[in-house]
Design a protein around this motif. Structure first.
Motif: not given
Length: 804
Positions: A733-749
């Motif tokens: 954790h965190p999974r790379p695809d989850v990080v990518r999903r939030w970032q592509r939605n405009g969120a800073e992770v």
């Protein structure tokens, strides 16, 4: 001829003062502190150039010697810090298992589930590259149904072992009021932490040997010959072995301000040196012919130094004992050279010696308390006076002078400490400790000879301990103070100096005002309609503090393992105290998993919440409290709190029953999701889609692949996604695809494993965030950030790859 000799002596004295005087020692210390406070290390070439330039100014030009000492201190500290960081675990060995051979250099600590010790790896080429000669902190776990602490794993100090270890670089949790494990590792020269693997079978290669083995053997004899439970105190006072002291013991010692006495202090070393000097003087009087070979004053001085050194070795060469030995050595050398030297000069030379040998000792609390305590006494106490008046004055000076350092280093102050010290110092130092030392000396001569003296020491200690327990149990015995601003310490030190000036100094009572930034720091609480959210760095778990203007809510309390690490006790409670939280109105336990609910008991013991919320069907210590159900809401200081899940009648299903809390203020919204998965996310999308929109979202289940579905992430529209996870956790954790999903939605992770505690404000200034690891950046963080970047490079590369 005599006049010429005297002039030469004066000249030498002036040279000595110029090179190693009190002012020069202060400048050298200031240079080291300046280097340690720097955010990073300069290049190696600049460190060496700075050292050479500083030495030239210091030794060759009296006019610039102070500047030279300052520059030398900076360069010397940077060089040692660089060497220490270079000695830490190479990146190629991170998380790997290696077979090593080494010697146990510390007294093993036997706990219920594990044995902890330091292992000095052999320096031969047979060891893994990058580990030769390095020290690692080893944990050897024993989980075979054992319920009582004791040495089931028979590791002894001084033994050589062949062990298979899983290695990790030193890394700690970064929180307000928390223990800095990375600073501790650098100061102690620890290259890595390690866990013993049972395959292949560990092998003991040699029997115990050396000073550590002798100390452990002597501690075992004390336990055998002192039948009462007070044997652990005799071990601490005679040998500096505090392994037997439990948390309850330390709590009493902290509350009464007696921690400096329970282990061997510089005062005890001084007593031994004095006794050794008396013994030598007596021998020289009984055997006058000894004076033909060595004059009595010089023999007495040498005897004092030998006695102090031997006792410091028995105590394990702790910093207070080393400081006293060095001070004695300076006086002895002056006596042998027939030159005068005062106590202040000997303290300055001792400080220079310690800092030259180990400049990173400034990272330890013991350095500051040891040298600062003596310095205060030398500056404030008169040279002559009645012994009782001097003793009372010493207590006043120590209390006022060391209070700023105590608050800054430990975040606490003992209100009854001065009273307890007035009683403990004469009784323990003049009765209990001498008996303990007498027993140790007799036992060293003949096995079994020290029992009577040890038992007498324990009996005398038992006479006083109930009184100190009563004093320490008072509600106001120990004050926990919030984390102060950077300028609080210099103002408090100025106040202490002002208050300790001679009687008649104008405005002494006004100095009390300078204590306020330290003892009553200003807390910038949120205004009406604003709130603050702090995600603590608890490892692989969760603990979030939400604060409004006048109220505090804790969402989960971090992980805990039975008879092991408890984040509630070690992280959450100290953080709440450092943040100035004196009362929790509400504690929400999202669900019953140990990584969320493990620390609840510790938090409730110290800061019991007015109300404890949990999902229906979850029993917490048989406490009947409110359950978090969808639609339940309340308002604090213009901020609305509302549960979105679980719905009424929803059965308890672990993660899927997690309480989901929405916090809405005038300037933004936060969504705390617990460990819900995609199934619950879909239910929320159907039932309350409008309430999922939030500026800040606590990513569900630490960023696992079973949460943060695309539709849910899009529905939140979050600008900031927070992840609470452990560094290098086994779940990935965190999974790379989850990080990518939030970032592509405009969120800073942001993740606690990288950033430490994450402090977020939603107020008039908009959304603001502070990463504690960066905000409180330390000298050794640059290397740690480089290491973390290398370890996470694959994750970052995966996060930028197209989603499949």
């Amino acid at each position: 001829m005599a006049a010429h000799s005297g002039a030469g002596g004066v000249g030498l004295g002036h040279v000595g003062i110029a090179i190693a005087g009190k002012a020069v020692a202060i400048c050298f210390l200031a240079g080291i502190c300046t280097a340690i406070l720097a955010p990073g290390l300069p290049p190696s070439v600049l460190r060496w150039v700075g050292l050479l330039a500083g030495l030239l100014l210091w030794l060759a030009n009296p006019r610039w010697r102070w500047l030279g000492a300052l520059l030398t201190g900076m360069a010397w500290a940077w060089l040692h810090a660089g060497w220490g960081l270079d000695q830490q675990l190479p990146l190629a060995l991170e998380g790997r298992e290696v077979s090593v051979v080494g010697v146990v250099t510390s007294l093993p600590q036997h706990e219920i589930r594990r044995t902890r010790f330091q292992l000095q790896i052999d320096g031969d080429t047979a060891q893994s590259a990058g580990l030769q000669g390095r020290t690692v902190q080893v944990s050897w776990y024993d989980d075979f149904g054992v319920t009582e602490p004791g040495p089931r794993i028979h590791v002894r100090a001084g033994e050589r072992w062949r062990l298979n270890l899983r290695l990790r670089a030193p890394r700690g949790l970064i929180n307000p009021g928390g223990f800095d494990a990375e600073r501790h590792a650098l100061a102690q020269g620890i290259a890595a932490s390690a866990i013993v693997r049972q395959v292949p079978t560990p092998q003991r290669l040699s029997a115990p040997a050396g000073l550590g083995a002798w100390r452990e053997q002597m501690a075992a004899r004390i336990t055998a010959q002192v039948p009462t439970g007070s044997s652990r105190y005799v071990q601490a006072l005679a040998l500096g072995d505090t392994r037997g002291l439990g948390e309850a013991d330390w709590q009493v010692l902290r509350a009464t301000g007696l921690t400096h006495l329970i282990a061997i202090s510089g005062f005890h070393v001084g007593m031994v040196a004095l006794c050794a000097a008396w013994m030598v003087a007596g021998i020289w009087r009984l055997l006058p012919w000894c004076g033909r070979y060595c004059p009595r004053p010089q023999a007495v001085a040498i005897g004092a130094l030998i006695g102090a050194t031997v006792y410091a070795a028995v105590a394990g060469f702790g910093l207070p004992t080393v400081r006293t030995v060095l001070m004695v050595a300076v006086v002895v050398l002056a006596r042998l050279g027939r030159r005068p030297v005062d106590v202040a000069a000997s303290l300055a030379l001792a400080a220079l010696a310690v800092l030259c040998l180990a400049p990173l000792s400034v990272l330890t609390a013991g350095f500051w308390l040891s040298f600062a305590g003596v310095a205060w006494l030398l500056w404030c106490l008169p040279e002559r006076g009645h012994w009782l008046g001097s003793f009372l004055s010493a207590q006043r000076v120590a209390t006022l002078g060391l209070l700023p350092l105590t608050v800054l280093l430990f975040g606490q102050a003992s209100a009854i400490g001065p009273v307890a010290n007035l009683l403990a110092i004469p009784w323990w130092s003049l009765v209990v400790v001498p008996l303990a030392l007498l027993g140790t000396a007799l036992e060293a001569v003949s096995n079994g000879a020290g029992g009577l003296a040890w038992r007498a020491s324990a009996w005398c200690f038992d006479l006083s301990w109930p009184l100190f327990q009563a004093l320490g149990s008072g509600r106001y015995a120990l004050w926990w103070l919030p984390e102060p601003a950077w300028f609080a310490l210099p103002l408090a030190l100025l106040a202490a100096i002002w208050m300790l000036l001679p009687a008649g100094t104008p405005g002494k009572y006004l100095a009390v005002l300078l204590w306020l930034p330290l003892c009553l720091p200003w807390r910038d609480r949120p205004r009406d309609g604003a709130f603050e959210l702090i995600t603590l760095d608890v490892g692989q778990g969760l603990a979030v503090l939400v604060r409004t203007g006048q109220h505090s809510l804790l969402f989960d309390a971090g992980p805990a393992v039975a008879d092991g690490f408890d984040a509630g006790e070690r992280v959450v409670v100290p953080a709440l105290r450092a943040l100035g939280v004196q009362q929790l109105e509400t504690l929400v336990v999202s669900h019953g998993d140990h990584d969320h609910a493990g620390g609840v008991a510790a938090v409730q013991t110290v800061l019991p919440a007015h109300s404890l919320w949990a999902p229906p069907g979850l029993a917490l210590q048989s406490e009947a409290g409110p359950t978090c159900g969808a639609g339940q809401a309340w308002q604090w200081d213009g901020v609305r709190f509302e549960f979105l899940h679980p719905t009424p009648g929803f059965p308890y299903l672990g993660n899927e029953s997690s309480c989901v809390l929405r916090v809405q203020g005038r300037y933004g919204t936060a969504l705390l999701t617990g460990d819900i998965g995609e199934v619950i996310e879909q239910r929320l999308l159907k039932q309350v889609p409008a309430k999922l929109h939030a500026d800040v979202v606590l990513v569900a289940h630490h960023g696992s692949g079973g949460s943060s579905s695309r539709a849910f992430v899009a529905a939140t529209g979050a600008r900031l996604a927070l992840i609470s996870n452990g560094h290098g956790n086994r779940f990935g954790h965190p999974r790379p695809d989850v990080v990518r999903r939030w970032q592509r939605n405009g969120a800073e992770v942001l993740a606690t494993a990288d950033s430490g505690a994450l402090q977020v404000w939603l107020g008039e200034g908009g959304l603001q965030v502070r990463e504690r690891r960066i905000w409180r950046s330390r000298l050794w963080d640059a290397a740690e950030r480089a290491r973390a970047a290398a370890i996470l490079s694959d994750i970052k590369n995966a996060a930028t790859a197209p989603e499949g």
